[in-house]
Design an enzyme around this catalytic site. Sequence first.
Site, mmCIF file in Angstrom:
data_model
loop_
_atom_site.group_PDB
_atom_site.id
_atom_site.type_symbol
_atom_site.label_atom_id
_atom_site.label_comp_id
_atom_site.label_asym_id
_atom_site.label_seq_id
_atom_site.Cartn_x
_atom_site.Cartn_y
_atom_site.Cartn_z
ATOM 1 N N HIS A 1 -2.919 5.026 -1.318
ATOM 2 C CA HIS A 1 -2.252 4.618 -2.519
ATOM 3 C C HIS A 1 -1.156 3.626 -2.295
ATOM 4 O O HIS A 1 -0.378 3.619 -1.299
ATOM 5 C CB HIS A 1 -1.804 5.789 -3.117
ATOM 6 C CG HIS A 1 -1.332 5.777 -4.683
ATOM 7 N ND1 HIS A 1 -0.564 5.057 -5.134
ATOM 8 C CD2 HIS A 1 -2.139 5.615 -5.811
ATOM 9 C CE1 HIS A 1 -0.296 5.023 -6.237
ATOM 10 N NE2 HIS A 1 -1.498 5.323 -6.900
ATOM 11 N N GLU B 1 -7.516 -0.023 -7.560
ATOM 12 C CA GLU B 1 -6.089 0.197 -8.471
ATOM 13 C C GLU B 1 -5.284 -1.073 -8.137
ATOM 14 O O GLU B 1 -4.746 -1.032 -7.066
ATOM 15 C CB GLU B 1 -5.451 1.636 -7.846
ATOM 16 C CG GLU B 1 -6.123 2.625 -7.891
ATOM 17 C CD GLU B 1 -5.055 4.010 -8.469
ATOM 18 O OE1 GLU B 1 -5.280 4.517 -9.241
ATOM 19 O OE2 GLU B 1 -3.788 3.614 -7.680
#
Length: 259
Positions: A105, A172
């Site tokens: 992430h 993302e």
Amino acid sequence: MPAPAPSPVLLGVSLKMYFGHHQTLNWSRRIAALAERHPAVTSGAARLFVLPTFPALVPATGILAPYGVALGAQDIATEDSGPYTGEVGGPVLKEIGCRYAEVGHAERRRLYGEGDTVVAAKTAAALRNGLTPVLCVGERDAADPADAASRTVAEAERLLGGLSGAVVLAYEPQWAIGAPEPASADHIATVCTALRGWLDSHPRHAGSTVIYGGSAGPGLLTRLAGTAEGLFLGRFAHDPANVGAILDEIRSPAPAAVA
Ligand SMILES: O=C(CO)COP(=O)(O)O
């Protein structure tokens, strides 16, 4: 011959570090109630997974798993056991019932200095332990869609080089995380289609899924019209009503006609 059933839409939620412990469990109860009755879930048209903080994993599994909601961790150690203070290894995550482990992430890269070597090692650790990595990829700064697609495919190739197994590739774009709005539907479609094409040409990752995250919320799935296979939700899942609204956008199969 009837057309094959479309693959289920995958909806994941990372709670990051936003909620307190009891707040997480109360939220989980509301998601469980939704999963129990929403036709998109009960028909199998949608699959849900939740990534709470580590201490909530065991009690949240007790609340959510009976309704088919899968659980996963927001991180995983590169090693499986040993002198690694503060880390949580894949064997323990598997033992407590996790199905997923998130890796790569943008917040872990930016705030904790995780680079490609660590992300690839964590991806390998998840696969080695029978967990599906939710591997986050995406460009740091806003770029045009074709450029973003080639950079993101190259990133996936770099991180997955030498590994085999099904993954969830979470596209993302870093600039769209924590923003008021997600990336545009065109942008997401271009990159997710390129990632899907890359996966399709790498059978060692058969069974993988491409989802989009970054300020995703109600309305986005409809705008994406199937170009992403699901969403990875953050803030806009804090209100369970929003999760319900997103499930409402997923068409459940029509009941079989009665002769
Ligand atoms: O990073 C995300 C999911 O992992 C997305 O978070 P937001 O939806 O809050 O931008």
